[in-house]
Design an enzyme around this catalytic site. Sequence first.
Site, PDB file in Angstrom:
ATOM      1  N   CYS A   2       0.828  -1.201   0.000  1.00 48.58           N
ATOM      2  CA  CYS A   2       0.000   0.000   0.000  1.00 48.58           C
ATOM      3  C   CYS A   2       0.869   1.260   0.000  1.00 48.58           C
ATOM      4  O   CYS A   2       1.964   1.259   0.563  1.00 48.58           O
ATOM      5  CB  CYS A   2      -0.867   0.037   1.237  1.00 48.58           C
ATOM      6  SG  CYS A   2      -1.864  -1.429   1.456  1.00 48.58           S
ATOM      7  N   ARG A  27       5.188  -0.293  -6.082  1.00 47.53           N
ATOM      8  CA  ARG A  27       5.137  -1.088  -4.854  1.00 47.53           C
ATOM      9  C   ARG A  27       4.147  -2.245  -4.948  1.00 47.53           C
ATOM     10  O   ARG A  27       4.185  -3.154  -4.129  1.00 47.53           O
ATOM     11  CB  ARG A  27       4.760  -0.196  -3.672  1.00 47.53           C
ATOM     12  CG  ARG A  27       5.793   0.875  -3.398  1.00 47.53           C
ATOM     13  CD  ARG A  27       5.265   1.896  -2.425  1.00 47.53           C
ATOM     14  NE  ARG A  27       5.037   1.314  -1.122  1.00 47.53           N
ATOM     15  CZ  ARG A  27       5.923   1.340  -0.129  1.00 47.53           C
ATOM     16  NH1 ARG A  27       7.080   1.918  -0.301  1.00 47.53           N
ATOM     17  NH2 ARG A  27       5.653   0.808   1.031  1.00 47.53           N
ATOM     18  N   TRP A  75      -3.098  -2.687  -1.412  1.00 52.29           N
ATOM     19  CA  TRP A  75      -2.712  -4.070  -1.717  1.00 52.29           C
ATOM     20  C   TRP A  75      -3.478  -4.909  -0.708  1.00 52.29           C
ATOM     21  O   TRP A  75      -3.214  -4.847   0.489  1.00 52.29           O
ATOM     22  CB  TRP A  75      -1.211  -4.210  -1.541  1.00 52.29           C
ATOM     23  CG  TRP A  75      -0.634  -5.507  -1.992  1.00 52.29           C
ATOM     24  CD1 TRP A  75      -0.252  -5.843  -3.262  1.00 52.29           C
ATOM     25  CD2 TRP A  75      -0.329  -6.649  -1.185  1.00 52.29           C
ATOM     26  NE1 TRP A  75       0.258  -7.109  -3.289  1.00 52.29           N
ATOM     27  CE2 TRP A  75       0.226  -7.630  -2.035  1.00 52.29           C
ATOM     28  CE3 TRP A  75      -0.476  -6.951   0.173  1.00 52.29           C
ATOM     29  CZ2 TRP A  75       0.635  -8.879  -1.575  1.00 52.29           C
ATOM     30  CZ3 TRP A  75      -0.067  -8.197   0.635  1.00 52.29           C
ATOM     31  CH2 TRP A  75       0.484  -9.140  -0.244  1.00 52.29           C
ATOM     32  N   ASN A  99      -1.805   2.160   5.945  1.00 46.67           N
ATOM     33  CA  ASN A  99      -0.955   1.026   5.557  1.00 46.67           C
ATOM     34  C   ASN A  99      -0.743   0.176   6.798  1.00 46.67           C
ATOM     35  O   ASN A  99      -0.580   0.721   7.889  1.00 46.67           O
ATOM     36  CB  ASN A  99       0.423   1.502   5.087  1.00 46.67           C
ATOM     37  CG  ASN A  99       0.373   2.165   3.732  1.00 46.67           C
ATOM     38  OD1 ASN A  99      -0.673   2.236   3.099  1.00 46.67           O
ATOM     39  ND2 ASN A  99       1.521   2.651   3.285  1.00 46.67           N
ATOM     40  N   GLY A 100      -0.690  -1.133   6.621  1.00 45.78           N
ATOM     41  CA  GLY A 100      -0.434  -2.015   7.763  1.00 45.78           C
ATOM     42  C   GLY A 100      -1.648  -2.888   8.053  1.00 45.78           C
ATOM     43  O   GLY A 100      -2.570  -2.989   7.230  1.00 45.78           O
ATOM     44  N   GLU A 477      18.334 -17.513  -6.797  1.00 46.12           N
ATOM     45  CA  GLU A 477      17.901 -16.178  -7.210  1.00 46.12           C
ATOM     46  C   GLU A 477      17.404 -16.207  -8.659  1.00 46.12           C
ATOM     47  O   GLU A 477      16.412 -15.551  -9.001  1.00 46.12           O
ATOM     48  CB  GLU A 477      19.058 -15.177  -7.022  1.00 46.12           C
ATOM     49  CG  GLU A 477      18.820 -13.769  -7.506  1.00 46.12           C
ATOM     50  CD  GLU A 477      17.625 -13.073  -6.861  1.00 46.12           C
ATOM     51  OE1 GLU A 477      17.078 -13.557  -5.861  1.00 46.12           O
ATOM     52  OE2 GLU A 477      17.215 -12.026  -7.411  1.00 46.12           O
ATOM     53  N   LYS A 481      13.662 -15.119  -9.791  1.00 42.61           N
ATOM     54  CA  LYS A 481      13.380 -14.100 -10.817  1.00 42.61           C
ATOM     55  C   LYS A 481      12.401 -14.658 -11.845  1.00 42.61           C
ATOM     56  O   LYS A 481      11.445 -13.997 -12.230  1.00 42.61           O
ATOM     57  CB  LYS A 481      14.651 -13.669 -11.567  1.00 42.61           C
ATOM     58  CG  LYS A 481      15.609 -12.733 -10.912  1.00 42.61           C
ATOM     59  CD  LYS A 481      15.150 -11.316 -10.740  1.00 42.61           C
ATOM     60  CE  LYS A 481      14.370 -11.148  -9.497  1.00 42.61           C
ATOM     61  NZ  LYS A 481      15.007 -10.941  -8.255  1.00 42.61           N
ATOM     62  N   GLU A 484       8.906 -15.034 -10.338  1.00 41.83           N
ATOM     63  CA  GLU A 484       8.298 -13.731 -10.013  1.00 41.83           C
ATOM     64  C   GLU A 484       7.690 -13.058 -11.242  1.00 41.83           C
ATOM     65  O   GLU A 484       6.576 -12.546 -11.183  1.00 41.83           O
ATOM     66  CB  GLU A 484       9.370 -12.770  -9.463  1.00 41.83           C
ATOM     67  CG  GLU A 484       9.656 -12.886  -8.000  1.00 41.83           C
ATOM     68  CD  GLU A 484      10.740 -11.911  -7.552  1.00 41.83           C
ATOM     69  OE1 GLU A 484      10.559 -11.287  -6.519  1.00 41.83           O
ATOM     70  OE2 GLU A 484      11.783 -11.775  -8.244  1.00 41.83           O
ATOM     71  N   HIS A 500      18.738 -36.926  -5.186  1.00 36.31           N
ATOM     72  CA  HIS A 500      17.861 -37.101  -4.032  1.00 36.31           C
ATOM     73  C   HIS A 500      16.452 -36.588  -4.308  1.00 36.31           C
ATOM     74  O   HIS A 500      15.782 -36.112  -3.398  1.00 36.31           O
ATOM     75  CB  HIS A 500      18.471 -36.413  -2.810  1.00 36.31           C
ATOM     76  CG  HIS A 500      19.817 -36.953  -2.450  1.00 36.31           C
ATOM     77  ND1 HIS A 500      19.986 -38.216  -1.925  1.00 36.31           N
ATOM     78  CD2 HIS A 500      21.055 -36.442  -2.613  1.00 36.31           C
ATOM     79  CE1 HIS A 500      21.278 -38.443  -1.737  1.00 36.31           C
ATOM     80  NE2 HIS A 500      21.949 -37.376  -2.161  1.00 36.31           N
ATOM     81  N   LYS A 599       6.602  -4.544  -3.815  1.00 34.32           N
ATOM     82  CA  LYS A 599       8.022  -4.183  -3.754  1.00 34.32           C
ATOM     83  C   LYS A 599       8.528  -4.181  -2.321  1.00 34.32           C
ATOM     84  O   LYS A 599       9.616  -4.651  -2.034  1.00 34.32           O
ATOM     85  CB  LYS A 599       8.202  -2.799  -4.381  1.00 34.32           C
ATOM     86  CG  LYS A 599       9.633  -2.308  -4.393  1.00 34.32           C
ATOM     87  CD  LYS A 599      10.425  -3.027  -5.442  1.00 34.32           C
ATOM     88  CE  LYS A 599      11.900  -2.718  -5.381  1.00 34.32           C
ATOM     89  NZ  LYS A 599      12.690  -3.806  -5.999  1.00 34.32           N
TER      90      LYS A 599
HETATM   91  C1  G6P Z   1       9.628  -8.344  -1.652  1.00 36.87           C
HETATM   92  C2  G6P Z   1      10.241  -7.876  -2.964  1.00 36.87           C
HETATM   93  C3  G6P Z   1      11.567  -8.583  -3.193  1.00 36.87           C
HETATM   94  C4  G6P Z   1      12.500  -8.363  -2.014  1.00 36.87           C
HETATM   95  C5  G6P Z   1      11.839  -8.764  -0.690  1.00 36.87           C
HETATM   96  C6  G6P Z   1      12.656  -8.297   0.498  1.00 36.87           C
HETATM   97  O1  G6P Z   1       9.270  -9.680  -1.744  1.00 36.87           O
HETATM   98  O2  G6P Z   1       9.356  -8.131  -4.033  1.00 36.87           O
HETATM   99  O3  G6P Z   1      12.173  -8.099  -4.372  1.00 36.87           O
HETATM  100  O4  G6P Z   1      13.659  -9.107  -2.191  1.00 36.87           O
HETATM  101  O5  G6P Z   1      10.554  -8.148  -0.570  1.00 36.87           O
HETATM  102  O6  G6P Z   1      12.657  -6.901   0.506  1.00 36.87           O
HETATM  103  P1  G6P Z   1      13.804  -5.995   1.093  1.00 36.87           P
HETATM  104  O7  G6P Z   1      13.358  -4.584   0.799  1.00 36.87           O
HETATM  105  O8  G6P Z   1      13.851  -6.282   2.563  1.00 36.87           O
HETATM  106  O9  G6P Z   1      15.064  -6.354   0.402  1.00 36.87           O
END
Ligand code: G6P
Length: 604
Positions: A2, A27, A75, A99-100, A477, A481, A484, A500, A599
Amino acid sequence: MCGIVGAVAQRDIVEVLLEGLRRLEYRGYDSAGVAVINDSQNLRRVRRMGKVKTLADAIAESPTPGGTGIAHTRWATHGEPSEDNAHPHVSGDIAVVHNGIIENHEKLREELQDQGYTFTSQTDTEVIAHLVERELRDSTSLLNAVMAARSLLEGAYGMVVINRTDPERMVVARSGSPLVVGHGIGENFIASDQLALLPVTRKFSYLEEGDVAEITRTEIRIFDAGNEPATREAHESDVEHDAGDKGEFRHHMMKEIYEQPVAIANTLEGRLVGGKLNLESLGDLSNIDQVQIIACGTSYHAGMTARYWIEELAGIACNVEIASEFRYRKSVVRPNSLLVTISQSGETADTLAALRLAKETGYDRAITICNVPGSSLVRESDMALLTRAGAEIGVASTKAFTTQLTALMLLTAGLGRANGMNKESESRIAEALLKLPALIEKAIGMDGAIKDLAEHFAEKHHALFLGRGDQYPIAMEGALKLKEISYIHAEAYAAGELKHGPLALIDSEMPIIVVAPNNELIEKLKSNIEEVRARGGELFVFADEKLSIRPESNMKVMSVPHCDDIIAPVLYTLPLQLLSYHVAVIKGTDVDQPRNLAKSVTVE
Ligand code: G6P
């Protein structure tokens, strides 16, 4: 997640609010809304499902000017994405954005319903609007009403409240969700992220946990958790005004991938001088026997990579844990332990909670590797190593990750130096870092070839990533990606685990991406590659240009520039970022704002 924007001004503020929301779009959100009070003291609210553009179009059709206003991108947490659940929420003359998560919302809702309040949404936020409305009846000011209301709330909030009958002020409160006050001239602002306000001001004060503030056009009065007057220093922001622009690129993510050579050079500035490491700014790293790294998402993968470095190069024991796990279990803290949090935003709820918990449980020192100066993690840690990647807008993290890795290599050197690392190892790290920006530039040169490769993935539903040693987190990672942004189910395995379980999945429909640098594990990795080939799997191998891995039927080999093995994880990240980007573009997904993701995850 949010986003919040608010303003008190003499001019019509609606376009400022909408531009603020546009800048927070990255975000992640599902609906948006605005409420403004106009000169005739009317409160008008417009809310829409979907994008800020839909909201802006609705406002353009039926203009709603006003000098005091609040705006929000939602959100969904409590209640589906819908217009009724979108913020602002209104009760009588009161409008609120939040927010929250209010954890005791059910109890409060019942109590307020018994008192005659009617709820029009399924959200937890609506209780705040009714509570403030109720408290205002017995209060002398909106400020007192918000103070009274917040004493009844449990959970996390950043909130902004306006009152139709008292139009020249907003009252804001922060507990667990960031808020930043923007200082204007004859007008003042509030937002959940300074990016939202860069077109109107560069002067910001960060609210601290428990703060409440009353903001008018000419005055900002801040009170701490005990309702005592407090001073929060104002800072000039050095974030670029146009950080939200995509420039010549189609997506923020691609722009940010291409920015990595410069971003990494920025991380190194002043810390690698004349080919020598200058680690003074890391603070005191002496007498550390144990390192505990805590992070979420991509930042967690940076931490996993650093564990290999810290143990191998600095000779210090290192654990890495996901913040949401760490915070809810009992862990043993050894004497002389350093806590390292890693976060792009510095506001991730679980990482922040883990830091606060760790501070109570006996950690010697806490350092954060973070991209946002002034963020909660930076303010609450003993030391901060800023990554200086610049604003990252794409939800899928790219330049934040590689700059985190760069900073973590600096931290490894700092820990090593304090732990008696020999001069050769230190020079090796310095040299590897010195060459890194140019190497990353070279890796970006693989873009065209990777774009062609991406065609092979367009019809796939699954993918497997394999790596070994410090490249295993890079495989993780890479898989993250891909899932995501292209929504292809992807898993990463340490290649030694192949037998395994995952070998059972291998057939001609399963692409297998292998990260194969030039280190002592290569022979073992080659055996893993053969195991996959023998079962008809389709292989895509990213290998050091000096390695003799020849393309074969069902095996494509992509040459990666040769580099010192210690820095290879940073370099091999690039082709995997580019691969997921191009697959997503082919699949036509929303690259910068993938569905359901945010984000900055400011709720747990
Ligand atoms: C969300 C974002 C990721 C990020 C993660 C941790 O899931 O989409 O890209 O890695 O949060 O966020 P931070 O700001 O703590 O790195």
